[in-house]
Motif scaffolding. Sequence first.
Motif, PDB file in Angstrom:
ATOM      1  N   ASN A 113       0.622  -1.139  -0.176  1.00  0.00           N
ATOM      2  CA  ASN A 113       0.153   0.048   0.164  1.00  0.00           C
ATOM      3  C   ASN A 113       0.920   1.238  -0.018  1.00  0.00           C
ATOM      4  N   THR A 172     -11.976  -2.571   0.993  1.00  0.00           N
ATOM      5  CA  THR A 172     -10.896  -3.247   0.628  1.00  0.00           C
ATOM      6  C   THR A 172     -11.241  -4.644   0.383  1.00  0.00           C
ATOM      7  N   THR A 230      -4.860  -1.982   5.274  1.00  0.00           N
ATOM      8  CA  THR A 230      -5.374  -0.704   4.779  1.00  0.00           C
ATOM      9  C   THR A 230      -5.141   0.519   5.770  1.00  0.00           C
ATOM     10  N   SER A 276     -10.795   1.255   4.202  1.00  0.00           N
ATOM     11  CA  SER A 276     -10.677  -0.122   4.497  1.00  0.00           C
ATOM     12  C   SER A 276     -11.984  -0.817   4.266  1.00  0.00           C
TER      13      SER A 276
END
Lengths: 252, 275
Positions: B38, B103, B125, B100
């Motif tokens: 990420n 995700t 996340t 999130s």
Amino acid sequence: MSSDVPRIECVGVTKRFYHYEHRTTTLQEFVFRQLAGKPLHVRTPTFHLEGFDLTVRTGESVALVGANGSGKSTALRLIAGIYPPTTGSIVTRGRLVAVIELGTTFQPELTGIENVELYAAALGMRRREVQASLSSILDFAGVDEFAEVPLKYYSSGMRSRLAFSIALGSDPEILLLDEVLAVGDVSFRAKCYDRLAAYAANGGTMVVVSHDMDSLPMLCTRAVWLEGGRSRLDGSVDAVVQAYLQSVTSSS
Amino acid sequence: MVSSPATARSFARQEGGAGLRDSVWGARELLVALVARNLRMRYQRSALGFLWVLLNPVLTTLIMVGVFRYVLHIPVDQYWGFLISGYFAWIFIVHSVTESAGTIREHSYMARTLAFPADVLVISTLMSRILEFVLEIILVASLLAVFRHGGVPAAFALLPLAVALLVGMALALAYPIAAASVFFKDVEFALPVGFTLLGYLSPVFYPLALVPEAWRDLYSLNPMVGLLGIFHAILYDGRVPPFSLFAISAVEVTILLVIGRQLFRWKRSLFAEIV
């Protein structure tokens, strides 16, 4: 691990999915249907596996054969722990690596090495192990020169080779392969078969789903023929493949 | 017919192996790898990435200070200081929860082909957002130390605790919303509306003191009120918040986290089939 302890034990496994005539897929509809007292889904159950039993011992290489929809891939995902069984029990013993779809977990923006690190971690490798086998993984896939190149510039063959190489390099005790053997060019495929044969010879356990009846006898010693979510025949790979092919040709 | 996916008679167990399947702790290496991915995607791949990360909140803050200070005349001394004390904490909640929550859908291919606890996707996340938030808080604290307090108030030492509570709150919200968005496609559309509403019902742009006394108890049922109160006390006032404020927030975050995590785990085994 002693060879009389099964690596994979499926007992009475059932997996139910649904055919949806109506499926609630929005929060809005969920609320309205709850308020109106209507059922959320209109659906009929279908069973992809029904009373499926399978015991695989250390060092066995088992092929799952059968028509589309016979439950082969479902069985593999259940053994891998991706889907929970509806009923029945599944026990696996040892490090399990399942290759379901090749390279779908890859990130196009990341380099080859970064993708190896990510996918290997997703398969359960520790960081130290990844670093130790990084060069052999890249080497086996034949992408050494592209190690620092973002994956979006890889050809689809290179991507598949890399994915396969990571899975094999992750040192599994149980390897599950779902229709992923048609990888790469002829020479890479030969390399894969050699590697898988060596894996099996060293006591590796394998379950392979494939429609390629010609190559299965090279990989597996045993085969299970699935039909309608049950095993119809379980025996030596030659006998089962022959029986399956006979039934296909006689019914068509 | 059995209706639950996991009944007393059904189980799938892995003995030995890396323990990746069983717990977030067992999957910690995957968690680290996902956070690394990420961060790489967000910052390393675009040279301008980090500049925008800072520019965006700075510009937004300037606009809001202009509007609320000079147009709406919110009677707060050094309004800019008040605003940045709570605004970034609020924005962290909005961004981290929104990201999130989506995700599992975003990485559906992972859920469909690999066996690992889906918690890892949500947590990774969220964790990738923390770095950015910590940098923002350091910037905010520095600005306030120089231009408002004329030194570093001792209360600033409590900032890690405040950040920890806020992260817990973000996770508590992200868990159930992430699970819901696997089943309902419109959660991602409902989320911005919900956050806009919650933002105006929280002391982000105005202080709690401006809320009419009669409404204040009801208003304070929103757990964001306490959390933002902690940030305002530490950063803007430069004083240690009352212990009760910490205690109440900690209890609220814990309860919401336990409920949120249970809701997530209740449906978790179905994610691979649905997403």
